[in-house]
Design a protein around this motif. Structure first.
Motif, PDB file in Angstrom:
ATOM      1  N   ARG A  11      60.066 -21.112 -12.920  1.00 21.73           N
ATOM      2  CA  ARG A  11      59.335 -20.240 -13.150  1.00 21.73           C
ATOM      3  C   ARG A  11      59.955 -18.989 -13.483  1.00 21.73           C
ATOM      4  O   ARG A  11      59.900 -18.611 -14.530  1.00 21.73           O
ATOM      5  CB  ARG A  11      58.748 -19.524 -11.685  1.00 21.73           C
ATOM      6  N   PRO A  12      61.325 -18.999 -13.120  1.00 20.57           N
ATOM      7  CA  PRO A  12      61.481 -17.949 -14.050  1.00 20.57           C
ATOM      8  C   PRO A  12      61.585 -18.078 -15.656  1.00 20.57           C
ATOM      9  O   PRO A  12      62.193 -17.210 -16.414  1.00 20.57           O
ATOM     10  CB  PRO A  12      63.647 -17.637 -14.064  1.00 20.57           C
ATOM     11  N   TRP A  13      62.241 -19.334 -15.865  1.00 22.93           N
ATOM     12  CA  TRP A  13      62.151 -19.436 -17.432  1.00 22.93           C
ATOM     13  C   TRP A  13      60.848 -19.326 -18.263  1.00 22.93           C
ATOM     14  O   TRP A  13      60.728 -18.690 -18.993  1.00 22.93           O
ATOM     15  CB  TRP A  13      62.281 -20.678 -17.687  1.00 22.93           C
ATOM     16  N   LEU A  14      59.446 -19.932 -17.295  1.00 27.57           N
ATOM     17  CA  LEU A  14      57.817 -19.792 -17.703  1.00 27.57           C
ATOM     18  C   LEU A  14      57.784 -17.646 -17.471  1.00 27.57           C
ATOM     19  O   LEU A  14      57.422 -17.086 -18.876  1.00 27.57           O
ATOM     20  CB  LEU A  14      57.489 -20.299 -16.391  1.00 27.57           C
ATOM     21  N   ARG A  15      58.146 -16.867 -16.986  1.00 26.31           N
ATOM     22  CA  ARG A  15      58.136 -15.382 -16.785  1.00 26.31           C
ATOM     23  C   ARG A  15      59.017 -15.557 -18.177  1.00 26.31           C
ATOM     24  O   ARG A  15      58.638 -13.689 -19.134  1.00 26.31           O
ATOM     25  CB  ARG A  15      59.123 -15.401 -16.555  1.00 26.31           C
ATOM     26  N   ALA A  16      60.206 -15.684 -18.750  1.00 29.68           N
ATOM     27  CA  ALA A  16      61.053 -15.444 -19.896  1.00 29.68           C
ATOM     28  C   ALA A  16      60.403 -15.833 -20.932  1.00 29.68           C
ATOM     29  O   ALA A  16      60.536 -15.281 -21.178  1.00 29.68           O
ATOM     30  CB  ALA A  16      62.480 -15.886 -19.615  1.00 29.68           C
ATOM     31  N   ILE A  17      59.731 -17.268 -21.086  1.00 33.88           N
ATOM     32  CA  ILE A  17      59.044 -17.151 -21.795  1.00 33.88           C
ATOM     33  C   ILE A  17      57.911 -16.329 -22.414  1.00 33.88           C
ATOM     34  O   ILE A  17      57.285 -16.177 -23.145  1.00 33.88           O
ATOM     35  CB  ILE A  17      58.941 -18.673 -22.638  1.00 33.88           C
ATOM     36  N   HIS A  18      57.112 -16.340 -21.290  1.00 34.90           N
ATOM     37  CA  HIS A  18      55.919 -15.696 -21.367  1.00 34.90           C
ATOM     38  C   HIS A  18      55.618 -14.213 -21.411  1.00 34.90           C
ATOM     39  O   HIS A  18      55.186 -13.513 -23.140  1.00 34.90           O
ATOM     40  CB  HIS A  18      55.105 -15.340 -19.757  1.00 34.90           C
ATOM     41  N   ARG A  19      57.167 -13.362 -21.166  1.00 34.38           N
ATOM     42  CA  ARG A  19      57.054 -12.012 -21.443  1.00 34.38           C
ATOM     43  C   ARG A  19      57.653 -12.258 -23.303  1.00 34.38           C
ATOM     44  O   ARG A  19      57.248 -10.883 -23.972  1.00 34.38           O
ATOM     45  CB  ARG A  19      58.084 -11.822 -20.849  1.00 34.38           C
ATOM     46  N   ASP A  20      58.516 -13.013 -23.731  1.00 37.68           N
ATOM     47  CA  ASP A  20      58.896 -12.941 -24.680  1.00 37.68           C
ATOM     48  C   ASP A  20      57.477 -13.080 -26.019  1.00 37.68           C
ATOM     49  O   ASP A  20      57.713 -12.568 -26.769  1.00 37.68           O
ATOM     50  CB  ASP A  20      59.904 -13.381 -24.804  1.00 37.68           C
ATOM     51  N   ILE A  21      56.607 -13.983 -25.370  1.00 38.00           N
ATOM     52  CA  ILE A  21      55.361 -14.542 -26.696  1.00 38.00           C
ATOM     53  C   ILE A  21      54.738 -13.339 -26.468  1.00 38.00           C
ATOM     54  O   ILE A  21      53.929 -13.296 -27.395  1.00 38.00           O
ATOM     55  CB  ILE A  21      55.074 -15.495 -26.374  1.00 38.00           C
ATOM     56  N   GLY A  22      54.639 -12.480 -25.087  1.00 42.63           N
ATOM     57  CA  GLY A  22      53.817 -11.778 -24.861  1.00 42.63           C
ATOM     58  C   GLY A  22      54.509 -10.656 -25.895  1.00 42.63           C
ATOM     59  O   GLY A  22      53.552  -9.783 -26.470  1.00 42.63           O
ATOM     60  N   TYR A  23      55.372 -10.155 -26.255  1.00 44.37           N
ATOM     61  CA  TYR A  23      56.347  -8.708 -26.312  1.00 44.37           C
ATOM     62  C   TYR A  23      55.766  -9.207 -28.284  1.00 44.37           C
ATOM     63  O   TYR A  23      55.235  -8.128 -28.792  1.00 44.37           O
ATOM     64  CB  TYR A  23      57.221  -8.375 -26.815  1.00 44.37           C
ATOM     65  N   VAL A  24      56.029 -10.532 -28.896  1.00 42.94           N
ATOM     66  CA  VAL A  24      55.716 -10.650 -30.038  1.00 42.94           C
ATOM     67  C   VAL A  24      54.655 -10.739 -30.365  1.00 42.94           C
ATOM     68  O   VAL A  24      53.723 -10.244 -31.034  1.00 42.94           O
ATOM     69  CB  VAL A  24      56.124 -12.323 -30.499  1.00 42.94           C
ATOM     70  N   ALA A  25      53.328 -10.715 -29.786  1.00 40.82           N
ATOM     71  CA  ALA A  25      52.162 -11.225 -29.956  1.00 40.82           C
ATOM     72  C   ALA A  25      51.302  -9.749 -29.543  1.00 40.82           C
ATOM     73  O   ALA A  25      50.175  -9.509 -30.055  1.00 40.82           O
ATOM     74  CB  ALA A  25      50.856 -11.779 -28.398  1.00 40.82           C
ATOM     75  N   VAL A  26      51.814  -8.502 -28.850  1.00 40.24           N
ATOM     76  CA  VAL A  26      51.290  -7.658 -29.211  1.00 40.24           C
ATOM     77  C   VAL A  26      50.971  -6.824 -30.712  1.00 40.24           C
ATOM     78  O   VAL A  26      49.321  -6.454 -30.554  1.00 40.24           O
ATOM     79  CB  VAL A  26      52.231  -6.241 -28.705  1.00 40.24           C
ATOM     80  N   GLY A  27      51.534  -6.628 -31.741  1.00 42.57           N
ATOM     81  CA  GLY A  27      51.073  -6.199 -33.043  1.00 42.57           C
ATOM     82  C   GLY A  27      49.924  -6.992 -33.309  1.00 42.57           C
ATOM     83  O   GLY A  27      48.603  -6.638 -33.760  1.00 42.57           O
ATOM     84  N   LEU A  28      49.987  -8.012 -33.199  1.00 40.50           N
ATOM     85  CA  LEU A  28      48.272  -9.420 -33.686  1.00 40.50           C
ATOM     86  C   LEU A  28      47.899  -8.801 -32.814  1.00 40.50           C
ATOM     87  O   LEU A  28      45.716  -8.760 -33.082  1.00 40.50           O
ATOM     88  CB  LEU A  28      48.991 -10.352 -33.738  1.00 40.50           C
ATOM     89  N   THR A  29      47.475  -8.986 -31.333  1.00 39.43           N
ATOM     90  CA  THR A  29      46.076  -8.322 -30.456  1.00 39.43           C
ATOM     91  C   THR A  29      46.145  -6.820 -30.683  1.00 39.43           C
ATOM     92  O   THR A  29      44.548  -6.694 -30.542  1.00 39.43           O
ATOM     93  CB  THR A  29      47.003  -8.607 -28.761  1.00 39.43           C
ATOM     94  N   PHE A  30      47.203  -5.971 -30.905  1.00 43.21           N
ATOM     95  CA  PHE A  30      46.495  -4.746 -31.784  1.00 43.21           C
ATOM     96  C   PHE A  30      45.166  -4.891 -32.804  1.00 43.21           C
ATOM     97  O   PHE A  30      44.513  -4.644 -32.833  1.00 43.21           O
ATOM     98  CB  PHE A  30      47.405  -3.725 -32.071  1.00 43.21           C
ATOM     99  N   ILE A  31      45.841  -5.479 -33.437  1.00 40.20           N
ATOM    100  CA  ILE A  31      45.192  -5.629 -34.503  1.00 40.20           C
ATOM    101  C   ILE A  31      43.187  -6.515 -34.547  1.00 40.20           C
ATOM    102  O   ILE A  31      42.977  -5.752 -34.710  1.00 40.20           O
ATOM    103  CB  ILE A  31      45.809  -6.790 -36.060  1.00 40.20           C
TER     104      ILE A  31
END
Length: 200
Positions: A11-31
């Motif tokens: 679960r901690p690894w899943l949260r960490a990966i989820h968090r980092d991918i979410g940050y990367v996706a911010v720009g594309l999600t906004f567009i």
């Protein structure tokens, strides 16, 4: 014990990966989100165009009566002169007489209506809307094959975010509690809409 320990470590690894991918996706999600809103409400935009805004400007120059004889060489010279004064460097698509005293000069998204006797120039055209044209260009995959790879990667990232999000919280607020209800609501929205709308 081993199974419980594995789940605890996952679960901690899943949260960490989820968090980092979410940050990367911010720009594309906004567009994609901004472009989606713009395209969904295309009829609400003035002139029905979310990419460009139309404008009209009047300019005043010295009389251009020397071009009123309709000579094509003079017309080209006047068109170049007026374009230069307006800071337009690209060559026009067409130069023609709309009337004996009116010379029209056309580009892809701009037209000059030149009164050769009075020296008045009416400029009509379209200007790209700030950021929206870029967002729509990307959303509609105008970048072709190269952008397809980016869009596909983004789609896979969204799938990961949605699936991993199901397992990030345990207990009654997680997948086997409130989370299951909310997930079912999300699934039900498109199903109910398609059913009520009569399908595609």
């Amino acid at each position: 014990m081993a199974d419980g320990s594995s789940r605890f470590l996952l679960r901690p690894w899943l949260r960490a990966i989820h968090r980092d991918i979410g940050y990367v996706a911010v720009g594309l999600t906004f567009i994609y989100a901004l472009s989606g809103l713009a395209v969904n409400h295309i009829a609400d935009w003035k002139d029905g165009d979310a990419n460009f805004v139309r404008y009209q400007t009047t300019h005043h120059f010295a009389p251009l009566a020397n071009a009123a004889n309709g000579n094509s060489n003079d017309d080209e010279a006047v068109a170049r002169d007026v374009a230069s004064k307006l800071g337009i460097t690209e060559p026009p698509r067409e130069v023609y007489r709309a009337a004996p005293d009116q010379l029209d000069v056309q580009w892809e998204r701009r037209t000059l209506h030149i009164d050769t006797e009075k020296g008045d120039v009416i400029e009509e055209g379209e200007k790209p809307r700030f950021f929206l044209r870029l967002a729509n260009w990307l959303h509609l995959n105008r970048g072709k094959k190269a952008w397809t790879y980016v869009a596909d990667t983004y789609a896979v990232a969204l799938l990961f975010l949605s699936i991993s999000g199901l397992f990030m919280i345990k207990g009654k607020k997680g997948l086997f509690g409130r989370g299951a209800v909310l997930a079912l609501v999300g699934i039900a929205i498109p199903v109910v809409y398609v059913t009520l709308a009569g399908g595609p």
